[in-house]
Design a protein around this motif. Structure first.
Motif, short mmCIF file in Angstrom:
data_model
loop_
_atom_site.label_atom_id
_atom_site.label_comp_id
_atom_site.label_asym_id
_atom_site.label_seq_id
_atom_site.Cartn_x
_atom_site.Cartn_y
_atom_site.Cartn_z
N SER A 104 4.07 -9.61 -9.11
CA SER A 104 3.40 -8.82 -10.35
C SER A 104 2.43 -7.63 -10.68
O SER A 104 2.88 -6.34 -8.93
CB SER A 104 2.71 -10.12 -11.21
N LYS A 105 2.13 -7.45 -11.40
CA LYS A 105 1.03 -5.90 -11.34
C LYS A 105 -0.04 -6.21 -11.00
O LYS A 105 -1.05 -5.38 -11.04
CB LYS A 105 2.05 -5.59 -12.34
N ASN A 106 -0.10 -7.73 -10.63
CA ASN A 106 -1.35 -7.74 -9.97
C ASN A 106 -1.02 -8.02 -8.31
O ASN A 106 -0.44 -8.91 -7.62
CB ASN A 106 -1.91 -9.08 -10.41
N TYR A 107 -1.64 -6.93 -7.13
CA TYR A 107 -2.12 -6.98 -6.23
C TYR A 107 -2.06 -8.38 -5.36
O TYR A 107 -1.41 -7.90 -4.72
CB TYR A 107 -2.39 -5.28 -5.87
N ASN A 108 -2.79 -8.72 -5.77
CA ASN A 108 -3.42 -10.09 -5.09
C ASN A 108 -2.66 -11.23 -6.08
O ASN A 108 -3.15 -12.31 -5.43
CB ASN A 108 -4.70 -9.73 -4.97
N ASP A 109 -1.38 -11.54 -6.08
CA ASP A 109 -0.73 -12.70 -7.10
C ASP A 109 -0.35 -13.58 -5.75
O ASP A 109 0.35 -14.50 -6.22
CB ASP A 109 0.02 -12.43 -7.95
N GLY A 110 -0.25 -13.24 -4.10
CA GLY A 110 0.23 -13.69 -3.44
C GLY A 110 1.54 -13.92 -3.37
O GLY A 110 1.87 -13.73 -2.48
N SER A 111 2.39 -12.32 -3.66
CA SER A 111 4.29 -11.93 -3.15
C SER A 111 3.82 -10.89 -2.96
O SER A 111 5.61 -10.64 -1.89
CB SER A 111 4.28 -12.22 -4.71
N TRP A 112 3.19 -10.13 -2.97
CA TRP A 112 2.56 -8.86 -1.41
C TRP A 112 1.98 -8.85 -0.62
O TRP A 112 1.33 -9.50 -0.79
CB TRP A 112 2.27 -7.77 -3.10
N GLN A 113 3.04 -8.11 -0.29
CA GLN A 113 2.42 -7.76 2.00
C GLN A 113 1.30 -6.83 1.48
O GLN A 113 2.45 -5.99 1.25
CB GLN A 113 4.01 -8.03 2.45
N GLY A 114 0.89 -6.47 1.67
CA GLY A 114 -0.31 -5.24 2.35
C GLY A 114 -0.30 -4.39 3.92
O GLY A 114 -0.64 -5.25 5.00
N PHE A 115 0.21 -3.64 4.03
CA PHE A 115 -0.34 -2.34 5.28
C PHE A 115 -1.09 -1.27 4.06
O PHE A 115 -0.96 -0.42 3.92
CB PHE A 115 1.11 -2.04 5.90
N GLU A 116 -2.48 -1.37 6.02
CA GLU A 116 -3.75 -1.04 5.14
C GLU A 116 -3.18 0.74 6.67
O GLU A 116 -2.82 0.46 7.50
CB GLU A 116 -4.77 -0.66 6.03
N GLN A 117 -2.46 1.69 6.30
CA GLN A 117 -2.25 2.91 6.55
C GLN A 117 -1.21 3.35 7.26
O GLN A 117 -0.66 3.65 7.84
CB GLN A 117 -3.64 3.44 7.57
N HIS A 118 -0.65 1.63 7.77
CA HIS A 118 0.90 1.31 8.71
C HIS A 118 2.19 1.40 7.69
O HIS A 118 2.05 1.35 6.53
CB HIS A 118 0.37 0.02 9.55
N ASP A 119 2.84 1.71 8.04
CA ASP A 119 4.60 1.94 7.90
C ASP A 119 4.75 0.86 7.64
O ASP A 119 4.23 0.07 8.14
CB ASP A 119 5.07 2.57 8.51
N LEU A 120 5.47 0.09 6.67
CA LEU A 120 6.39 -0.49 6.66
C LEU A 120 7.71 0.02 7.24
O LEU A 120 8.36 0.45 6.96
CB LEU A 120 7.09 -1.39 5.36
#
Length: 452
Positions: free
Chosen positions: A327-343
């Protein structure tokens, strides 16, 4: 304030001090040179130490947010660790007292259920089971250091909370979970036993007229297995095992007469699962409707070049092919985050097959330091070693403002057969100059990679 409050502590804040103006201020720079402070971080520490000395002379101790560690901690200061646990760990190892209040567990202004069903919040996602899993005393501390952990604190910031009823909703029943975490030894805690006690306690909240959240009664579909790209085995999970799950696959609203969930469900193609929790035949909470995608990459093996952040891991190694979209909630449990790194990931489709379309989705939330990728590329291989790039999709630039956007990067293909797909998304690296976090590490958030 000293005369008004008889307690031992005075909280001096000390968090989120923007030092950019200090760098340009002649008086600040002169003080840094005169006191041999080194830099602006040393200047902040100098200010904290002066305040600590004054308050100590008046019989008080200071406590401040974990930024007061930067540049050196004042001799008798206590620390509130909010940017994770590490600040508290560092302070305890230096023989300073600590109150643990990390955002990942203790910020009750964050959502506690699906954002579509909850009052507007600042963001984040901390369901009650996450609160109960919190352990304020890190295992990395020895017995002497652990004694410096005074306890934990819940924070309810009220930018988005206008009424006492809304505040109650955000606090309860999560506050009950935190109370047990704070006042019970770890050896005596257990989620199932807590649920038994919680179930008995909720009628008391009802009797007292407390406007508590029913988000405990939520259902989440989870991909168990998908092997052929046409079907998937999906489990329905809930933190409330004492209730019964009823569901539908035909678009109808579930009732107590709908199929009862007993074991994982086989979906023949993409479907919308509607499910609800029922107790004694009555619906508890709300019906959850979740579009579940079945495609050629569903449940397949994904290999990462750069690891995801532990803070935003979603479903881990299956997060990008689990059939669930964020969803538009970044912490909804579906989004995977990368801090400064590329995917950069490689998906093994299991066998060579025709690929007609690939798409992937990315979140942009300017205020949360989350930006769309600079570009996204798709490359293919028969054996997983040499890849041919067949699509490079440019990003749309950085959006300045409060609007949260989900960007979809898709490309159709013809005459493409492959077993391996490489997806690369370029992180912008650092926050842009006009951002509040200018120069800080930028986040890249990715969700489902869909192969058709």
């Amino acid at each position: 304030m000293i005369g008004l409050f008889p307690g031992d502590y005075i909280h001096i804040g000390g968090d989120e001090a923007d030092k950019s103006e200090w760098k340009k201020c002649p008086k600040c720079q002169a003080r840094i040179r005169t006191e041999n402070l080194g830099d602006e971080t040393g200047l902040q520490s100098y200010m904290i130490r002066r305040m600590e000395g004054y308050l100590h002379s008046r019989g008080k101790r200071i406590i401040g947010w974990d930024e007061i560690l930067e540049g050196g901690l004042a001799p008798r200061a206590a620390v509130m660790s909010w940017r994770g646990m590490q600040g508290g760990i560092d302070a305890a190892r230096a023989d300073h007292d600590v109150v643990m209040t990390p955002t990942d567990y203790c910020y009750f202004d964050y959502y506690q259920g699906p954002a579509d069903f909850e009052p507007l919040s600042i963001g984040g996602y901390i369901p009650i089971e996450t609160v109960y899993a919190f352990e304020p005393t890190p295992a990395s501390l020895d017995e002497k250091q652990a004694k410096h952990i005074l306890g934990c604190q819940v924070n309810l910031w009220t930018e988005f909370i206008a009424t006492p009823e809304h505040a109650e909703y955000m606090l309860f029943p999560r506050l009950l979970a935190m109370a047990e975490v704070a006042w019970s030894p770890k050896s005596s805690r257990g989620w199932d036993h807590f649920l038994d006690r919680l179930t008995a306690f909720l009628p008391r909240l009802e009797a007292m007229g407390v406007n508590y959240s029913r988000s405990l009664y939520s259902v989440k579909p989870v991909l168990e297995r998908s092997s052929d790209g046409r079907s998937a085995l999906v489990a329905l999970k809930s933190p409330a095992p004492f209730a019964v799950i009823h569901y539908t696959l035909d678009g109808a609203e579930p009732t107590a007469a709908s199929p009862r969930y007993e074991s994982p469900i086989t979906l023949q193609g993409s479907s919308t699962i509607k499910a609800g929790l029922f107790l004694d035949g009555a619906l508890q909470g709300r019906i959850v409707a979740v579009p579940f995608l079945v495609h050629k990459a569903s449940g397949q093996k994904v290999t990462y070049t750069h690891p995801w952040s532990d803070r935003y891991q979603a479903a881990g190694p299956t997060a990008l092919v689990d059939g669930l979209t964020g969803s538009k909630n970044y912490n909804d449990g579906s989004w995977q985050g990368f801090e400064q790194h590329d995917l950069e990931v490689v998906i093994d489709l299991g066998r060579e097959m025709e690929i007609r379309r690939v798409s992937s989705s990315y979140l942009e939330d300017f205020g949360s330091w989350i930006f769309a990728p600079r570009e996204v590329s798709y490359a293919f291989s028969d054996k997983g070693k040499e890849f041919q790039t067949l699509a490079v999709l440019p990003g749309g630039g950085i959006q300045d403002g409060n609007e949260i956007t989900i960007h979809h990067f898709g490309r159709d293909f013809s005459n493409v057969r492959a077993r391996y797909l490489k997806v690369t998304a370029k992180n912008i690296g650092v926050c842009p100059p006009d951002h509040a976090g200018a120069g800080g590490k930028a986040w890249l958030f990715v969700d489902e990679i869909i192969v058709e």
